[in-house]
Design an enzyme around this catalytic site. Structure first.
Site, PDB file in Angstrom:
ATOM      1  N   HIS A  65       0.832  -1.212   0.000  1.00 46.89           N
ATOM      2  CA  HIS A  65       0.000   0.000   0.000  1.00 46.89           C
ATOM      3  C   HIS A  65       0.870   1.266   0.000  1.00 46.89           C
ATOM      4  O   HIS A  65       0.568   2.249   0.670  1.00 46.89           O
ATOM      5  CB  HIS A  65      -0.962   0.007   1.202  1.00 46.89           C
ATOM      6  CG  HIS A  65      -1.921  -1.133   1.215  1.00 46.89           C
ATOM      7  ND1 HIS A  65      -3.104  -1.133   0.504  1.00 46.89           N
ATOM      8  CD2 HIS A  65      -1.862  -2.332   1.836  1.00 46.89           C
ATOM      9  CE1 HIS A  65      -3.734  -2.277   0.697  1.00 46.89           C
ATOM     10  NE2 HIS A  65      -3.000  -3.023   1.492  1.00 46.89           N
ATOM     11  N   ASN A 138      -9.809  -3.672   1.358  1.00 50.93           N
ATOM     12  CA  ASN A 138      -9.443  -3.561  -0.052  1.00 50.93           C
ATOM     13  C   ASN A 138     -10.695  -3.353  -0.893  1.00 50.93           C
ATOM     14  O   ASN A 138     -11.816  -3.376  -0.385  1.00 50.93           O
ATOM     15  CB  ASN A 138      -8.717  -4.830  -0.526  1.00 50.93           C
ATOM     16  CG  ASN A 138      -7.332  -4.979   0.067  1.00 50.93           C
ATOM     17  OD1 ASN A 138      -6.676  -3.995   0.389  1.00 50.93           O
ATOM     18  ND2 ASN A 138      -6.877  -6.211   0.206  1.00 50.93           N
TER      19      ASN A 138
END
Length: 492
Positions: A65, A138
């Site tokens: 990320h 997500n």
């Protein structure tokens, strides 16, 4: 003068430049040297400080990320679920809680194009009256593996080759060939939704099963879903190449400019719940992160809305130093989901590595409610604490235990051993159901993308045959299409 009264708050609170220690600078454009053409002097503290600060202004990238964008706003409860949880910020319709949200790409590096095929992160930090709640998820509702021991391996498989630093499909196809449970994740990854058009038109999922606990102590498993009010939109490869070739930050720009223009992104929060005592009534394992809870079996329940109405003020302070650590509040707890339990350690641990042990003192991470404990000192501690007692309990400190909040007893039995999730799940059914739900042209695009991945010259015949077998078990016609385009005869 109380030195703690004047804390650094802004880089622009003097009319002139100063050193880091506050001394005024009368010339910030020239070094101190011996004459006009002589060498620089070591005593030029101003230059040394400037360069030393510059060479240290980057912090370690997130291990995943890394590429992300953040925005601030609020969450508002729209439906009463007080019968399901005693969480204060969910206590009644109309209750608003400030939030900060970070969207991200999972695998690719900081500065990489936001048009690459990659799962997206959707992380929300709720600043509640009872502490911070971090809901980290997500844009896919499932993950590639179900056991936390394999989490570092699957991430490494998707990351670039450590020898060439090239991202190559043969690596993750090789790894995931040992994991047929990854099929449903690939049915999302290589689907059209694999490249969202921007962050505003993207779904979010908590992925793992948490626990909701109500006032009477009854616990339920819960999954969280974010649905954008403006709909889900994705882009095809041709558009991604065109946009990515001219703007690596199109999604960040879209988010920032939309909020600046008053076009505030909004999502609706839904939950699915399963009573603890009903876990074994279903033909799927509720704690398996590689499958979804069918919505026709476990329906969605509306909870509230998330609105992002303010851009961050500083990218480094409110995006790079923003840290999610799976924080919980009373009324929401972990479940026995193995991936979730491992994440509860991994997230906090990586923040300690990136930002130091006092990362929760940073303004963007600190709770907005009163808080107190004896965790103190350490690197970069900047909280001034005028106290003599730094232990518990003490007759000289009025600090006491909080009122106990409901937490159901959970009696566990079993042998201490390393083992997989005991219930035998069908690794192929949901992937096949998803494929069959698509229109023919969408099916063809999926086949084309997966065939391109299997066409990597490093992919062996053995690995190709494994994947053809997997997809054939999900849907016979799908396996046949992939085999036909690869000029391979399917074994099933």
């Amino acid at each position: 003068m109380d030195p703690y009264k004047y804390r650094p708050s802004s880089a622009y609170n003097t009319p002139f430049c100063t050193t880091n220690s506050g001394a005024p600078i009368w010339n910030n454009t020239a070094v101190m040297s011996v004459g006009e053409r002589g060498p620089i002097l070591l005593e030029d503290y101003q230059l040394i400080e400037k360069i030393a600060t510059f060479t240290r202004e980057r912090i370690p990238e997130r291990v995943v990320h890394r590429r992300g964008a953040s925005a601030k706003g609020f969450f508002e409860v729209t439906h009463d679920i007080s019968n399901l949880t005693c969480a204060d910020f969910l206590r009644a319709p109309g209750v608003q809680t400030p939030v900060i949200v970070r969207f991200s790409t999972v695998i690719h590096e900081r500065g990489s194009p936001e048009t690459l095929r990659d799962p997206r992160g959707f992380a929300v930090k709720f600043y509640t009256r009872e502490g911070n709640f971090d809901l980290v998820g997500n844009n896919f509702p499932v993950f590639f593996v179900r056991d936390a021991m394999q989490f570092p391996d699957v991430i490494r498989a998707f990351k670039p080759n450590p020898k060439s630093h090239l991202q190559e499909p043969w690596r993750y196809l090789d790894f995931c060939s040992y994991h047929p449970e990854s099929l449903l994740s690939f049915a999302w990854f290589y689907d059209d939704v694999g490249i969202p058009i921007n962050y505003r038109h993207m779904e979010g999922f908590g992925v793992q099963a948490y626990s909701l606990i109500n006032k009477s102590g009854k616990a339920r498993l819960v999954k969280f879903h974010w649905k954008p009010t403006c709909g889900v939109k994705s882009m095809m490869e041709e558009e991604a190449i065109r946009i990515g070739g001219t703007n690596h930050s199109h999604a960040t720009q879209d988010l920032y400019e939309s909020i600046a223009a008053g076009n505030f992104p909004e999502w609706r929060l839904y939950i699915q719940t399963i009573d603890y005592e009903d876990q074994n009534k279903y033909d799927f394992e509720p704690l398996d992160t590689t499958i979804t809870w069918p919505e026709d079996v476990v329906p969605l329940q509306p909870v509230g809305r998330l609105v992002l109405n303010k851009n961050i003020d500083n990218f480094f302070a409110e995006n790079e130093m923003l840290a999610f650590s799976m924080s919980l509040v009373p009324g929401i707890h972990y479940s026995d989901d193995k991936m979730l339990q491992a994440r509860s350690f991994a997230y906090a641990d990586t923040q300690r590595h990136r930002l130091g042990p006092n990362y929760l003192q940073l303004p963007v991470n600190a709770p907005k409610c009163p808080h107190h404990n004896n965790h103190h000192e350490g690197f970069m501690n900047f909280m001034h604490r005028d106290e003599e007692v730094n232990y518990f309990p003490s007759r000289y400190d009025p600090c006491r235990h909080a009122e106990k909040f409901p937490m159901p007893p959970n009696v566990l039995t079993g042998k201490r051993e390393r083992c997989v999730i005991p219930k035998e799940n069908n690794n192929f059914k949901q992937a096949g159901d998803r494929y069959r739900s698509w229109a023919p042209d969408r099916q063809d695009r999926f086949v084309k993308r997966f065939v391109e991945a299997l066409s990597d010259p490093r992919v062996t015949d053995e690995v190709r045959n494994i994947w053809i077998s997997y997809w054939s078990q999900a849907d016979r016609s799908l396996g046949q299409k992939i085999a036909s385009r690869l000029n391979v005869r399917p074994n099933i």
